[in-house]
Design an enzyme around this catalytic site. Structure first.
Site, PDB file in Angstrom:
ATOM      1  N   LEU A  40       0.844  -1.203   0.000  1.00 17.91           N
ATOM      2  CA  LEU A  40       0.000   0.000   0.000  1.00 17.91           C
ATOM      3  C   LEU A  40       0.881   1.255   0.000  1.00 17.91           C
ATOM      4  CD1 LEU A  40      -2.548  -1.236   2.719  1.00 17.91           C
ATOM      5  CD2 LEU A  40      -2.998  -1.023   0.257  1.00 17.91           C
ATOM      6  N   HIS A 448      15.147  32.113  19.071  1.00 18.06           N
ATOM      7  CA  HIS A 448      16.503  32.413  18.616  1.00 18.06           C
ATOM      8  C   HIS A 448      17.462  31.384  19.188  1.00 18.06           C
ATOM      9  CE1 HIS A 448      20.027  34.776  17.533  1.00 18.06           C
ATOM     10  NE2 HIS A 448      20.501  34.511  18.742  1.00 18.06           N
TER      11      HIS A 448
END
Ligand code: FAD
Ligand code: NAI
Length: 469
Positions: A40, A448
């Site tokens: 699949l 940051h």
């Protein structure tokens, strides 16, 4: 329901089909999914997104060791390629994920009907000699490689190959010619370039990556050239002959002119993909295709025949796994009586090269053309060379570009080249989905040091005030 075998029968088990089947089952519908492939997951899991990323990821490490990137960080290594092991980890990744879909089908009680389906009527299909009736049928048959006349693919010989063949090469070619400077050509060309091949890319148009923002296309071309890929733009391949273990290609200028020849050990044909509808006997269901071979649908993914739906690569729109998945969910929800919607204006696209290339929404050219307000558009750009994390990681190439409406400031498009552009673009897609302005992004706190700060700074640049340039 008495005379139907299923509420929903999905044809094709790619990211469109398997996701639609699972969602339909989650919504309480009796569901089956047909696929004749041994496993699949469709193109994406078997021969597309997943195996290509397995090879891209592994070859990126190899390249980092081979090109001096690791040495720059104080790691002295001389890499030795073990190609069989690299292929083994690719095969393992595919096996794990395709097996995972089989597990999810069992968990959600989706029947896998093994075989290829062909319509026998508006609500019936034949699969492996057996006829099934379903109240709803979803066509999710995907796409396959567009052939190039005169250049015959034979993956077994490993000389003229398509993407499936290019994933499985047993040996690094000395010279690989990639026909088509699109996503497949650049991703798989990058894999073999990193592993040691000389790569030449022949592109019909005057620039690579059609459909992307012009600045992005130009910068990507510059970066790939710097990495060693050679480009023959405005050139078409008109034929190929296999001579012994080599291919000899005939090239001509796209606008016409003198032909030249080019020898290659491996030729990758990657000039696009086309929808799979052959063998479906669409006429038996009263369905037809458009001039591009696609099945047309409405916004709800219903076709012209009530009860028959279509999603993914077989319908118009970008041929991307996440677009197929979202359509699969929306389609199943519509069948269940809910309101399933896909916003086709906000489908991100990512090229998984190094650095990555990503975009969502309009290109600058499209935005200028379609500008809603007389003031037009505003553009903010920020170079990755100004981003502390990219700089620290020795990744100076690339930039982020944000395009916004000049009057309303609403973000219309975001484009970036950065090592992790594919991850960065998610926040841009979400912002656009929420109708954000560039100011909204500029005033959102970004952690940051992250590459994503470049998106914030590009948003600041829309009104002329980034900090780090
Ligand atoms: P598919 O995945 O093509 O699945 C269709 C399935 O239908 C197949 O399994 C097929 O066997 C089956 N089928 C066909 N006809 C019948 C029938 N008559 N009866 C039963 N079953 C049938 N997209 C991304 O978003 N990101 C990527 O990184 C990416 N990488 C790619 C790399 C490569 C090399 C390639 C080739 C493609 C890549 N794509 C990527 C594109 C992505 O694979 C497709 O957009 C996606 O698979 C489309 O999903 P789908 O469900 O529409 O069809
Ligand atoms: P593409 O459409 O991306 O690129 C094909 C390129 O071939 C274009 O640049 C086109 O101008 C060029 N071309 C066409 N005919 C030519 C010819 N005769 N000679 C030279 N150049 C020619 O198609 P590609 O790369 O085959 O990929 C198919 C699809 O698969 C894409 O649409 C993409 O959506 C999907 N895909 C997505 C990936 C991702 O999301 N990262 C990765 C790989 C594939």
């Amino acid at each position: 329901m008495a005379d139907y075998d299923y509420d929903v029968l999905v044809i094709g088990s790619g990211p469109g089909g398997y996701v639609a089947a699972i969602r339909a089952a989650q919504l309480g519908l009796k569901t089956a999914c047909a696929d004749g492939r041994a496993t699949l997951g469709g193109t994406c899991l078997n021969v597309g997104c997943i195996p290509s990323k397995a090879m891209l990821h592994a070859s990126e490490y190899f390249d980092a060791a081979a090109n001096g990137m690791m040495a720059k960080m104080g790691i002295d290594v001389t890499p030795k390629l073990n190609l069989p092991a690299m292929h083994a980890q690719r095969i393992d990744a595919v096996k794990g994920l395709t097996g995972g879909i089989e597990f999810l089908f069992k968990k959600n009680k989706v029947d896998w009907l093994k075989g290829y389906a062909a319509f026998t009527g508006k609500d019936s299909v034949e699969i492996a000699g057996k006829t099934y009736r379903a109240k709803n049928i979803i066509i999710a048959t995907g796409s396959s490689v567009t052939p190039l006349p005169g250049v015959d693919v034979d993956n077994d010989k490993q000389i003229i190959v398509d993407s499936t063949g290019a994933l499985e090469l047993a040996k690094v070619p000395d010279h690989m010619v990639v026909i088509g400077g699109g996503v497949i050509g650049l991703e798989l060309g990058s894999v073999w370039r990193r592993l040691g091949a000389k790569v030449t890319c022949v592109e019909f148009l005057d620039q690579i990556l059609p459909g992307m923002d012009a600045d992005i296309r130009k910068d990507a071309n510059r970066i790939f050239k710097k990495q060693g890929i050679e480009f023959k733009l405005k050139t078409k391949v008109t034929g190929a002959a296999v001579k012994g273990k080599k291919a000899v290609l005939t090239l001509e200028p796209a606008a016409g002119g003198d032909a030249e020849t080019l020898e290659a050990d491996v030729v990758l044909v990657s000039i696009g993909r086309r929808p799979n509808t052959d063998g479906l006997a669409l006429d038996k269901a009263g369905l037809s295709v458009n001039a591009r071979g696609q099945i047309e649908t409405g916004h709800d993914f219903g076709t012209q025949v009530p009860g028959i739906w279509a999603i993914g690569d077989v319908i118009p729109g970008p041929m991307l796994a996440h677009k197929a998945e979202d359509e699969g969910i929306a389609c199943a929800e519509n069948i269940a009586g809910q309101t399933g919607i896909v916003n086709h204006d906000v489908i991100p696209s990512v090229v998984y090269t190094w650095p990555e290339i990503a975009g969502v929404g309009l290109t600058e050219e499209q935005a200028r053309e379609r500008a809603q307000s007389p003031e037009g558009i505003k553009v903010g750009k920020f170079p990755m060379a100004g981003n502390s994390r990219a700089k620290t990681n020795h990744e100076p190439d690339g930039f982020v570009k944000i395009i916004a409406d000049a009057k309303t400031d609403r973000v219309l498009g975001v484009w970036c080249i950065a090592s992790v552009a594919g991850t960065m673009i998610a926040q841009a897609a979400q912002a656009m989905e929420f109708g954000a302005t560039s100011e909204d992004i500029a005033y959102t706190c970004h952690a940051h040091p992250t590459h994503s700060e470049a998106i914030k700074e590009a948003a600041m640049a829309v009104t002329g005030k980034p900090i780090h340039v």
